[in-house]
Design a protein around this motif. Structure first.
Motif, PDB file in Angstrom:
ATOM      1  N   GLU A 137       0.820  -1.213   0.000  1.00  0.00           N
ATOM      2  CA  GLU A 137       0.000   0.000   0.000  1.00  0.00           C
ATOM      3  C   GLU A 137       0.858   1.269   0.000  1.00  0.00           C
ATOM      4  OE1 GLU A 137      -2.778   0.216   3.239  1.00  0.00           O
ATOM      5  OE2 GLU A 137      -4.047   1.631   2.137  1.00  0.00           O
ATOM      6  N   GLU A 138       1.967   1.236   0.754  1.00  0.00           N
ATOM      7  CA  GLU A 138       2.825   2.427   0.830  1.00  0.00           C
ATOM      8  C   GLU A 138       3.354   2.783  -0.550  1.00  0.00           C
ATOM      9  OE1 GLU A 138       3.064   4.598   3.221  1.00  0.00           O
ATOM     10  OE2 GLU A 138       1.570   3.254   4.060  1.00  0.00           O
ATOM     11  N   GLN A 139       3.792   1.733  -1.266  1.00  0.00           N
ATOM     12  CA  GLN A 139       4.321   1.939  -2.617  1.00  0.00           C
ATOM     13  C   GLN A 139       3.229   2.512  -3.538  1.00  0.00           C
ATOM     14  OE1 GLN A 139       7.581   1.446  -4.120  1.00  0.00           O
ATOM     15  NE2 GLN A 139       6.355   2.632  -5.562  1.00  0.00           N
ATOM     16  N   ALA A 140       2.007   1.978  -3.408  1.00  0.00           N
ATOM     17  CA  ALA A 140       0.894   2.455  -4.256  1.00  0.00           C
ATOM     18  C   ALA A 140       0.573   3.917  -3.955  1.00  0.00           C
ATOM     19  CB  ALA A 140      -0.333   1.576  -4.045  1.00  0.00           C
ATOM     20  N   LYS A 141       0.716   4.313  -2.678  1.00  0.00           N
ATOM     21  CA  LYS A 141       0.468   5.717  -2.302  1.00  0.00           C
ATOM     22  C   LYS A 141       1.552   6.630  -2.856  1.00  0.00           C
ATOM     23  CE  LYS A 141      -2.255   5.067   1.889  1.00  0.00           C
ATOM     24  NZ  LYS A 141      -2.165   4.869   3.337  1.00  0.00           N
ATOM     25  N   LYS A 142       2.786   6.110  -2.853  1.00  0.00           N
ATOM     26  CA  LYS A 142       3.908   6.879  -3.403  1.00  0.00           C
ATOM     27  C   LYS A 142       3.672   7.138  -4.909  1.00  0.00           C
ATOM     28  CE  LYS A 142       8.830   6.254  -3.544  1.00  0.00           C
ATOM     29  NZ  LYS A 142       9.861   5.245  -3.461  1.00  0.00           N
ATOM     30  N   VAL A 143       3.182   6.122  -5.582  1.00  0.00           N
ATOM     31  CA  VAL A 143       2.861   6.260  -7.007  1.00  0.00           C
ATOM     32  C   VAL A 143       1.773   7.324  -7.188  1.00  0.00           C
ATOM     33  CG1 VAL A 143       1.835   5.057  -8.993  1.00  0.00           C
ATOM     34  CG2 VAL A 143       3.587   3.914  -7.618  1.00  0.00           C
ATOM     35  N   ALA A 144       0.762   7.293  -6.303  1.00  0.00           N
ATOM     36  CA  ALA A 144      -0.345   8.259  -6.395  1.00  0.00           C
ATOM     37  C   ALA A 144       0.186   9.688  -6.292  1.00  0.00           C
ATOM     38  CB  ALA A 144      -1.376   7.984  -5.293  1.00  0.00           C
ATOM     39  N   THR A 145       1.059   9.927  -5.328  1.00  0.00           N
ATOM     40  CA  THR A 145       1.603  11.282  -5.133  1.00  0.00           C
ATOM     41  C   THR A 145       2.375  11.723  -6.366  1.00  0.00           C
ATOM     42  OG1 THR A 145       1.900  10.669  -2.835  1.00  0.00           O
ATOM     43  CG2 THR A 145       3.005  12.677  -3.552  1.00  0.00           C
ATOM     44  N   SER A 146       3.131  10.785  -6.919  1.00  0.00           N
ATOM     45  CA  SER A 146       3.976  11.123  -8.055  1.00  0.00           C
ATOM     46  C   SER A 146       3.150  11.422  -9.320  1.00  0.00           C
ATOM     47  CB  SER A 146       4.940   9.965  -8.275  1.00  0.00           C
ATOM     48  OG  SER A 146       5.557  10.077  -9.489  1.00  0.00           O
ATOM     49  N   ILE A 147       2.099  10.642  -9.590  1.00  0.00           N
ATOM     50  CA  ILE A 147       1.370  10.837 -10.859  1.00  0.00           C
ATOM     51  C   ILE A 147       0.356  11.983 -10.777  1.00  0.00           C
ATOM     52  CG2 ILE A 147       1.717   8.469 -11.659  1.00  0.00           C
ATOM     53  CD1 ILE A 147      -1.097   7.762 -10.890  1.00  0.00           C
ATOM     54  N   ALA A 148      -0.096  12.333  -9.571  1.00  0.00           N
ATOM     55  CA  ALA A 148      -1.074  13.425  -9.429  1.00  0.00           C
ATOM     56  C   ALA A 148      -0.511  14.706 -10.022  1.00  0.00           C
ATOM     57  CB  ALA A 148      -1.408  13.637  -7.961  1.00  0.00           C
ATOM     58  N   ASN A 149       0.795  14.857  -9.868  1.00  0.00           N
ATOM     59  CA  ASN A 149       1.533  15.999 -10.346  1.00  0.00           C
ATOM     60  C   ASN A 149       1.323  16.292 -11.847  1.00  0.00           C
ATOM     61  OD1 ASN A 149       4.329  16.575 -11.625  1.00  0.00           O
ATOM     62  ND2 ASN A 149       4.344  17.529  -9.582  1.00  0.00           N
ATOM     63  N   THR A 150       1.142  15.244 -12.648  1.00  0.00           N
ATOM     64  CA  THR A 150       0.936  15.433 -14.090  1.00  0.00           C
ATOM     65  C   THR A 150      -0.268  16.323 -14.352  1.00  0.00           C
ATOM     66  OG1 THR A 150       1.863  13.283 -14.624  1.00  0.00           O
ATOM     67  CG2 THR A 150       0.378  14.228 -16.258  1.00  0.00           C
ATOM     68  N   TYR A 151      -1.406  15.984 -13.703  1.00  0.00           N
ATOM     69  CA  TYR A 151      -2.630  16.742 -13.995  1.00  0.00           C
ATOM     70  C   TYR A 151      -2.663  18.070 -13.260  1.00  0.00           C
ATOM     71  CZ  TYR A 151      -3.871  12.725 -16.665  1.00  0.00           C
ATOM     72  OH  TYR A 151      -3.837  11.737 -17.620  1.00  0.00           O
ATOM     73  N   ASN A 191      -0.021  19.879 -13.197  1.00  0.00           N
ATOM     74  CA  ASN A 191       0.760  20.688 -14.131  1.00  0.00           C
ATOM     75  C   ASN A 191      -0.020  21.093 -15.378  1.00  0.00           C
ATOM     76  OD1 ASN A 191       2.898  20.544 -12.447  1.00  0.00           O
ATOM     77  ND2 ASN A 191       4.017  18.987 -13.607  1.00  0.00           N
ATOM     78  N   ILE A 192      -0.834  20.157 -15.926  1.00  0.00           N
ATOM     79  CA  ILE A 192      -1.539  20.530 -17.159  1.00  0.00           C
ATOM     80  C   ILE A 192      -2.930  21.103 -16.882  1.00  0.00           C
ATOM     81  CG2 ILE A 192      -0.210  19.065 -18.742  1.00  0.00           C
ATOM     82  CD1 ILE A 192      -2.329  16.992 -18.695  1.00  0.00           C
ATOM     83  N   GLY A 193      -3.282  21.182 -15.599  1.00  0.00           N
ATOM     84  CA  GLY A 193      -4.525  21.866 -15.250  1.00  0.00           C
ATOM     85  C   GLY A 193      -5.796  21.086 -15.571  1.00  0.00           C
ATOM     86  N   VAL A 194      -5.725  19.757 -15.464  1.00  0.00           N
ATOM     87  CA  VAL A 194      -6.943  18.947 -15.646  1.00  0.00           C
ATOM     88  C   VAL A 194      -7.336  18.401 -14.279  1.00  0.00           C
ATOM     89  CG1 VAL A 194      -7.859  16.820 -16.696  1.00  0.00           C
ATOM     90  CG2 VAL A 194      -6.365  18.303 -18.028  1.00  0.00           C
ATOM     91  N   ALA A 195      -8.621  18.573 -13.920  1.00  0.00           N
ATOM     92  CA  ALA A 195      -9.084  18.042 -12.636  1.00  0.00           C
ATOM     93  C   ALA A 195      -9.030  16.513 -12.661  1.00  0.00           C
ATOM     94  CB  ALA A 195     -10.502  18.510 -12.374  1.00  0.00           C
ATOM     95  N   TYR A 196      -8.856  15.896 -11.517  1.00  0.00           N
ATOM     96  CA  TYR A 196      -8.739  14.427 -11.484  1.00  0.00           C
ATOM     97  C   TYR A 196      -9.184  13.892 -10.127  1.00  0.00           C
ATOM     98  CZ  TYR A 196      -4.593  15.668  -8.816  1.00  0.00           C
ATOM     99  OH  TYR A 196      -3.767  16.224  -7.885  1.00  0.00           O
ATOM    100  N   ASP A 197      -9.555  12.601 -10.145  1.00  0.00           N
ATOM    101  CA  ASP A 197      -9.745  11.847  -8.893  1.00  0.00           C
ATOM    102  C   ASP A 197      -8.616  10.846  -8.827  1.00  0.00           C
ATOM    103  OD1 ASP A 197     -12.217  12.919  -8.303  1.00  0.00           O
ATOM    104  OD2 ASP A 197     -13.290  11.350  -9.415  1.00  0.00           O
ATOM    105  N   ILE A 198      -8.232  10.474  -7.629  1.00  0.00           N
ATOM    106  CA  ILE A 198      -7.191   9.446  -7.530  1.00  0.00           C
ATOM    107  C   ILE A 198      -7.562   8.469  -6.419  1.00  0.00           C
ATOM    108  CG2 ILE A 198      -5.637  10.729  -5.968  1.00  0.00           C
ATOM    109  CD1 ILE A 198      -3.399   9.826  -8.070  1.00  0.00           C
ATOM    110  N   HIS A 199      -7.353   7.192  -6.668  1.00  0.00           N
ATOM    111  CA  HIS A 199      -7.705   6.166  -5.686  1.00  0.00           C
ATOM    112  C   HIS A 199      -6.532   5.211  -5.489  1.00  0.00           C
ATOM    113  CE1 HIS A 199     -11.901   7.254  -6.490  1.00  0.00           C
ATOM    114  NE2 HIS A 199     -11.624   7.125  -7.769  1.00  0.00           N
ATOM    115  N   VAL A 200      -6.355   4.776  -4.253  1.00  0.00           N
ATOM    116  CA  VAL A 200      -5.431   3.673  -3.976  1.00  0.00           C
ATOM    117  C   VAL A 200      -6.291   2.567  -3.371  1.00  0.00           C
ATOM    118  CG1 VAL A 200      -3.503   2.884  -2.540  1.00  0.00           C
ATOM    119  CG2 VAL A 200      -3.408   5.127  -3.641  1.00  0.00           C
ATOM    120  N   SER A 201      -6.236   1.389  -3.946  1.00  0.00           N
ATOM    121  CA  SER A 201      -7.129   0.322  -3.467  1.00  0.00           C
ATOM    122  C   SER A 201      -6.454  -1.041  -3.519  1.00  0.00           C
ATOM    123  CB  SER A 201      -8.392   0.278  -4.335  1.00  0.00           C
ATOM    124  OG  SER A 201      -9.224  -0.796  -3.955  1.00  0.00           O
TER     125      SER A 201
END
Ligand code: HSE
Length: 308
Positions: free
Chosen positions: A270-284, A286-296
């Motif tokens: 789970e920790e690794q999956a959360k780290k991925v979430a933090t890292s990829i959220a940055n993409t949207y 930066n480009i200004g697109v709203a997003y939802d993100i889930h770790v499950s």
């Protein structure tokens, strides 16, 4: 039992190398539905919270899937359905599959389980057909069987439940654009090269073997799609950036969830999956697109009863 409340999981179809034949169910993302028996025959959808969707039985996937079940049963009453729709249609995490499976699974429970899981998948596929013009089973099969499920064959329908390694977690990012499955299927080619076929079925075999042996590196090596992702990824802004960031952050693999626009990554822990979430959220961001993100976690049970 006169009424039942159910959790209907979101699902990730294709899982990179298994277009139309492989899917997995998520543990903590999904819809809720209440289904009640009525003396009056037929199916009525009395309330939908959360999304604008048709209440007419034959225009709603829950209604159509339920009608397919009713047609095969000898029950002479009917059902009322309330849907709390948390999964957005067109998000790529099995919105129509959640409603279709919740409906037929709940009805089966209320009728004393006359139908098998395989039959429930067949009924739920009618909902998928209404939603996308194609009765694909790679969302409804994991939603009903839980965990990972393989559609080994469509004619006859043959579903194979696949082992789910306990430490496997999914990160799903949903940029807020809508892509209809029917549209994202139109851009696919009807044939593939032998060269890509060889790579693809090598990966699908590797992924299934990795899931059963709980070999996380093998799972990671196998999460590549040579057939669909190259064509569909152009519909998803920021896709390549998200994929690069997910892999750099330590994900086992990353790809398009179902027909997109959601993107999934699988990680060990789970920790690794959360780290991925933090890292990829940055993409949207930066480009200004709203997003939802889930770790499950992967949901080993699939659709299930919930108590109030
Ligand atoms: N296998 C389907 C597709 C899944 O990719 O079109 C849709 O959720």
């Amino acid at each position: 039992m006169e009424a039942i409340k159910v959790f209907c999981p979101a699902t990730i179809a294709n899982v990179s190398c298994g277009f139309d034949v492989l899917g997995l169910a998520l543990e903590n993302v999904g819809d809720e539905m209440e289904v009640r028996k009525t003396e009056k025959p037929g199916i009525r959808i009395t309330e939908i919270i959360g999304q604008e969707l048709p209440l007419e039985t034959n225009k709603n996937v829950a209604g159509v899937a339920g009608l397919a079940l009713l047609k095969q049963s000898n029950y002479d009453g009917g059902f009322e359905i309330k849907i709390n729709k948390k999964i957005k249609p067109g998000s790529g995490i099995g919105s129509s599959a959640a409603s279709s499976t919740g409906s037929v699974w709940a009805m089966n429970e209320l009728l004393g389980k006359p139908f098998s899981k395989l039959e429930l998948v067949q009924f739920a596929m009618e909902g998928e057909k209404l939603a996308s013009n194609v009765a694909h089973a790679d969302n409804v099969a994991p939603a009903i069987f839980g965990g990972f499920a393989l559609v080994r064959s469509y004619t006859p329908l043959d579903i194979v439940p696949i082992n789910t390694p306990p430490a496997l977690f999914a990160t799903v990012i949903h940029p807020q654009i809508e892509i209809k499955t029917s549209d994202s299927r139109k851009i696919l080619k009807t044939s593939i090269t032998l060269e890509n076929g060889i790579k693809q079925w090598g990966n699908l075999g590797g992924l299934i073997a990795g899931l059963f042996t709980e070999d996380y590196h093998l799972i990671g090596r196998s999460l590549e799609d040579y057939v669909v992702e190259p064509l569909r990824s152009i519909l998803i802004p920021g896709f390549n950036d998200v994929k690069t960031k997910a892999i750099n952050a330590g994900a086992l693999g990353c790809g398009i969830s179902g027909s997109g626009p959601s993107i999934f990554a699988l990680s060990k822990g789970e920790e690794q999956a959360k780290k991925v979430a933090t890292s990829i959220a940055n993409t949207y961001d930066n480009i200004g697109v709203a997003y939802d993100i889930h770790v499950s976690k992967i949901c080993s049970k699939g659709v299930k009863e919930i108590k109030n």
